[in-house]
Design an enzyme around this catalytic site. Structure first.
Site, PDB file in Angstrom:
ATOM      1  N   HIS A 307       0.853  -1.187   0.000  1.00 36.41           N
ATOM      2  CA  HIS A 307       0.000   0.000   0.000  1.00 36.41           C
ATOM      3  C   HIS A 307       0.887   1.234   0.000  1.00 36.41           C
ATOM      4  O   HIS A 307       1.956   1.218   0.601  1.00 36.41           O
ATOM      5  CB  HIS A 307      -0.912   0.011   1.243  1.00 36.41           C
ATOM      6  CG  HIS A 307      -2.068   0.927   1.094  1.00 36.41           C
ATOM      7  ND1 HIS A 307      -1.985   2.254   1.406  1.00 36.41           N
ATOM      8  CD2 HIS A 307      -3.312   0.707   0.630  1.00 36.41           C
ATOM      9  CE1 HIS A 307      -3.152   2.823   1.146  1.00 36.41           C
ATOM     10  NE2 HIS A 307      -3.966   1.903   0.671  1.00 36.41           N
ATOM     11  N   ASP A 365      -7.955  -5.553   0.252  1.00 34.40           N
ATOM     12  CA  ASP A 365      -8.454  -6.381  -0.841  1.00 34.40           C
ATOM     13  C   ASP A 365      -8.061  -7.841  -0.723  1.00 34.40           C
ATOM     14  O   ASP A 365      -8.534  -8.685  -1.475  1.00 34.40           O
ATOM     15  CB  ASP A 365      -7.947  -5.836  -2.187  1.00 34.40           C
ATOM     16  CG  ASP A 365      -8.532  -4.481  -2.462  1.00 34.40           C
ATOM     17  OD1 ASP A 365      -9.714  -4.292  -2.156  1.00 34.40           O
ATOM     18  OD2 ASP A 365      -7.809  -3.610  -2.960  1.00 34.40           O
TER      19      ASP A 365
HETATM   20  N1  CMC Z   1       4.077  -7.554  -4.857  1.00 34.68           N
HETATM   21  C1  CMC Z   1       5.411  -7.540  -5.055  1.00 34.68           C
HETATM   22  N2  CMC Z   1       6.158  -6.431  -4.927  1.00 34.68           N
HETATM   23  C2  CMC Z   1       5.541  -5.295  -4.573  1.00 34.68           C
HETATM   24  C3  CMC Z   1       4.158  -5.252  -4.340  1.00 34.68           C
HETATM   25  C4  CMC Z   1       3.420  -6.436  -4.481  1.00 34.68           C
HETATM   26  N3  CMC Z   1       2.109  -6.439  -4.280  1.00 34.68           N
HETATM   27  N4  CMC Z   1       3.795  -3.988  -4.017  1.00 34.68           N
HETATM   28  C5  CMC Z   1       4.917  -3.263  -4.051  1.00 34.68           C
HETATM   29  N5  CMC Z   1       5.972  -4.046  -4.378  1.00 34.68           N
HETATM   30  C6  CMC Z   1       7.371  -3.627  -4.451  1.00 34.68           C
HETATM   31  C7  CMC Z   1       7.651  -2.830  -5.712  1.00 34.68           C
HETATM   32  O1  CMC Z   1       8.095  -3.647  -6.765  1.00 34.68           O
HETATM   33  C8  CMC Z   1       8.703  -1.854  -5.256  1.00 34.68           C
HETATM   34  O2  CMC Z   1       9.949  -2.525  -5.244  1.00 34.68           O
HETATM   35  P1  CMC Z   1      11.322  -1.718  -5.552  1.00 34.68           P
HETATM   36  O3  CMC Z   1      11.427  -0.671  -4.484  1.00 34.68           O
HETATM   37  O4  CMC Z   1      12.372  -2.768  -5.499  1.00 34.68           O
HETATM   38  O5  CMC Z   1      11.144  -1.120  -6.914  1.00 34.68           O
HETATM   39  C9  CMC Z   1       8.336  -1.559  -3.794  1.00 34.68           C
HETATM   40  O6  CMC Z   1       7.596  -2.723  -3.361  1.00 34.68           O
HETATM   41  C10 CMC Z   1       7.472  -0.318  -3.631  1.00 34.68           C
HETATM   42  O7  CMC Z   1       6.368  -0.427  -4.512  1.00 34.68           O
HETATM   43  P2  CMC Z   1       5.733   0.775  -5.314  1.00 34.68           P
HETATM   44  O8  CMC Z   1       5.005   0.245  -6.501  1.00 34.68           O
HETATM   45  O9  CMC Z   1       6.759   1.829  -5.540  1.00 34.68           O
HETATM   46  O10 CMC Z   1       4.701   1.323  -4.230  1.00 34.68           O
HETATM   47  P3  CMC Z   1       3.455   2.227  -4.510  1.00 34.68           P
HETATM   48  O11 CMC Z   1       3.191   2.948  -3.243  1.00 34.68           O
HETATM   49  O12 CMC Z   1       3.653   3.045  -5.728  1.00 34.68           O
HETATM   50  O13 CMC Z   1       2.305   1.164  -4.847  1.00 34.68           O
HETATM   51  C11 CMC Z   1       0.505  -0.341  -4.656  1.00 34.68           C
HETATM   52  C12 CMC Z   1       1.341   0.748  -3.959  1.00 34.68           C
HETATM   53  C13 CMC Z   1      -0.724  -0.646  -3.801  1.00 34.68           C
HETATM   54  C14 CMC Z   1       0.032   0.158  -6.026  1.00 34.68           C
HETATM   55  C15 CMC Z   1       1.373  -1.631  -4.819  1.00 34.68           C
HETATM   56  O14 CMC Z   1       1.779  -2.092  -3.551  1.00 34.68           O
HETATM   57  C16 CMC Z   1       0.646  -2.722  -5.595  1.00 34.68           C
HETATM   58  O15 CMC Z   1       0.663  -2.725  -6.829  1.00 34.68           O
HETATM   59  N6  CMC Z   1      -0.010  -3.692  -4.876  1.00 34.68           N
HETATM   60  C17 CMC Z   1      -0.815  -4.704  -5.519  1.00 34.68           C
HETATM   61  C18 CMC Z   1      -2.154  -4.131  -5.898  1.00 34.68           C
HETATM   62  C19 CMC Z   1      -3.063  -3.935  -4.704  1.00 34.68           C
HETATM   63  O16 CMC Z   1      -3.212  -4.811  -3.869  1.00 34.68           O
HETATM   64  N7  CMC Z   1      -3.717  -2.764  -4.655  1.00 34.68           N
HETATM   65  C20 CMC Z   1      -4.719  -2.453  -3.631  1.00 34.68           C
HETATM   66  C21 CMC Z   1      -4.330  -1.307  -2.769  1.00 34.68           C
HETATM   67  S1  CMC Z   1      -5.369  -1.180  -1.312  1.00 34.68           S
HETATM   68  C22 CMC Z   1      -6.948  -0.813  -1.900  1.00 34.68           C
HETATM   69  C23 CMC Z   1      -7.020   0.502  -2.539  1.00 34.68           C
HETATM   70  O17 CMC Z   1      -6.648   1.509  -1.937  1.00 34.68           O
HETATM   71  O18 CMC Z   1      -7.531   0.577  -3.662  1.00 34.68           O
END
Ligand code: CMC
Length: 430
Positions: A307, A365
């Site tokens: 998140h 989720d």
């Molecule tokens: N699985 C594997 N690696 C992950 C995941 C994951 N679910 N989420 C983040 N990472 C890694 C990512 O690759 C990155 O690694 P590095 O620093 O080596 O590049 C690091 O963790 C930080 O991730 P980010 O994408 O920069 O973080 P963000 O804040 O931009 O993204 C997120 C947050 C929710 C989009 C992401 O965690 C994600 O895609 N999760 C899966 C989708 C999900 O479950 N979304 C629902 C969110 S909660 C409900 C809502 O609010 O809608």
């Protein structure tokens, strides 16, 4: 008198003092509104990782601790002691209602649940196999064509009516989108039912036989609505605010929010998470998927994990996990393979260095899909249920924005990296 705080930055040898704003709780904010005027520079923050785009008194998240409050009330207390329509009143008005206010509000919302009859024909324009979210984006946007008397954003009475209509009609629209997609007749709302029971009734009853709503499932449904009701400045809420900042009507703004919510990184993650759990299928295949999630060259991510704000357990996920156990128990579903995979996956990920070091915890989720699926909803309905629950949050934020004297049209700047100025070349010479 305490001295006002400032942050000093040096831009092109010029020192600029910027005011520092203090919130009730949470990090202070450096007010950079005069930065461009005084220093001739913009700030660069794609994805708004360090930018507060507005003042808000609605929801507070402490991502490090894993706390979520609506109007100051912890989500755990609201999920246990309150119910969705009371939470709607709280989010919209800032305070919990007294008994009389609550009764009036519940009656008002209940009496607005039917949609304009002509909307039935509008639904019929969609292909039967449309995703219910596609239908919802279209139908909610089209509400501005059906309810002309509540589109003037400068009239507080019209704003109020639009808010009530949206909260009241979204479950009806979501249920209609579902019924349409499975070829069953639309089911009209019933005023003697509470909000969650009514939604289950509109989704699962058919004219051919009597349908009794299971009160325990209605309670679980209501809790899902409550847990999703608001979440401060997330992507869809920011979309609603941005659309609203131009003066667009409330139905158009909420349709924009629904469109944004659909993405798998946001509300679409509940569908993606359950599909992922089903795809994994059995506990012995978990290591393979953990490996893929950690592989930089593989686009696969563990859906329902991670998140932007929570760097600890999502408090909603904890409640959702308990609810999943309760619902499966009520329905007599034991040894559910998807739940087993979810629990084992959670355990392994929480002990794995990759997830621990990146502070990736299960989010809301991760478990909601298991509950919804056990209740009988197909995965395509998960995000519409998120959308109908979040509608009150979007409206509360939209109303707050319109009442904010500092409200301006949202208009980010950019770091231009395109071509420098150049002359047009005639097609024959290219
Ligand atoms: N699985 C594997 N690696 C992950 C995941 C994951 N679910 N989420 C983040 N990472 C890694 C990512 O690759 C990155 O690694 P590095 O620093 O080596 O590049 C690091 O963790 C930080 O991730 P980010 O994408 O920069 O973080 P963000 O804040 O931009 O993204 C997120 C947050 C929710 C989009 C992401 O965690 C994600 O895609 N999760 C899966 C989708 C999900 O479950 N979304 C629902 C969110 S909660 C409900 C809502 O609010 O809608």
């Amino acid at each position: 008198m305490a001295e006002a705080k400032t942050a000093r930055i040096t831009v092109k040898d010029k020192e600029i003092d910027l005011p520092v704003l203090t919130p009730t709780v949470g990090p202070e904010c450096v007010d950079i509104r005069k930065l461009y005027g005084q220093g001739g520079v913009f700030t660069f923050d794609p994805g708004f990782t360090s930018t507060a785009a507005c003042e808000s008194a609605i929801t507070y998240i402490d991502g490090d601790v894993g706390e979520l409050w609506y109007r100051g009330y912890p989500i755990e207390q609201l999920a246990e002691k309150s119910h969705y329509l009371e939470v709607c009143y709280l989010l919209l008005n800032g305070e919990l209602p007294n008994a009389e206010q609550l009764e009036k509000f519940e009656t008002l919302i209940t009496r607005h649940t039917m949609v304009h009859e002509q909307m039935h024909y509008f639904f019929r324009g969609f292909r039967r196999d449309s995703h219910p979210m596609a239908t919802m984006v279209g139908v909610v946007g089209a509400m501005s064509a059906f309810y002309h008397d509540s589109t003037d954003i400068n009239d507080p009475v019209q704003r109020e009516i639009a808010s009530h209509r949206l909260i009241a009609k979204l479950p009806t629209i979501a249920a209609m989108a579902y019924k349409y997609s499975i070829g069953q007749p639309f089911v009209y709302p019933r005023n003697e039912l509470d909000y969650a029971s009514n939604f289950l009734h509109m989704c699962f009853s058919v004219p051919a036989e009597k349908y009794e709503v299971n009160p325990a499932l209605a309670r679980a449904m209501d809790r899902i609505f409550t847990l999703h009701a608001d979440h401060e400045q997330n992507a869809s809420t920011s979309t609603v605010r941005l659309a609203g900042s131009s003066g667009a009507n409330p139905f158009a703004c909420i349709a924009a929010g629904i469109a944004c919510l659909w993405g798998p990184a946001h509300g679409g993650a509940n569908q993606a998470a359950l599909e992922m759990l089903q795809q994994i299928g059995s506990v012995d295949r978990i290591p393979e998927y953990i490996k893929r999630a950690k592989d930089k060259d593989d686009p696969f991510r563990l859906m329902g994990f991670g998140h932007r704000v929570y760097k600890n357990f999502d408090p909603r996920a904890k409640i959702m996990k308990e609810s999943a156990d309760e619902v499966l128990d009520i329905l007599g579903i034991h040894n559910n393979p998807t739940l087993q995979v979810a629990k084992e996956l959670e355990k392994i990920a929480l002990e794995d260095d990759y997830f621990v070091s990146k502070k990736l915890y299960p989010n809301v989720d991760f478990y909601s899909g298991i509950i919804l699926s056990a209740m009988g909803f197909p995965t395509s309905m998960f995000t519409p249920i998120f959308a109908l629950s979040r509608t009150v949050g979007w409206i509360s934020q939209w109303k707050e924005m319109l009442g904010d004297p500092d409200n301006k049209i949202g208009r980010p700047r950019q770091l231009y990296v395109g071509s420098d100025k150049r002359d047009y070349v005639d097609v024959a010479k290219r």
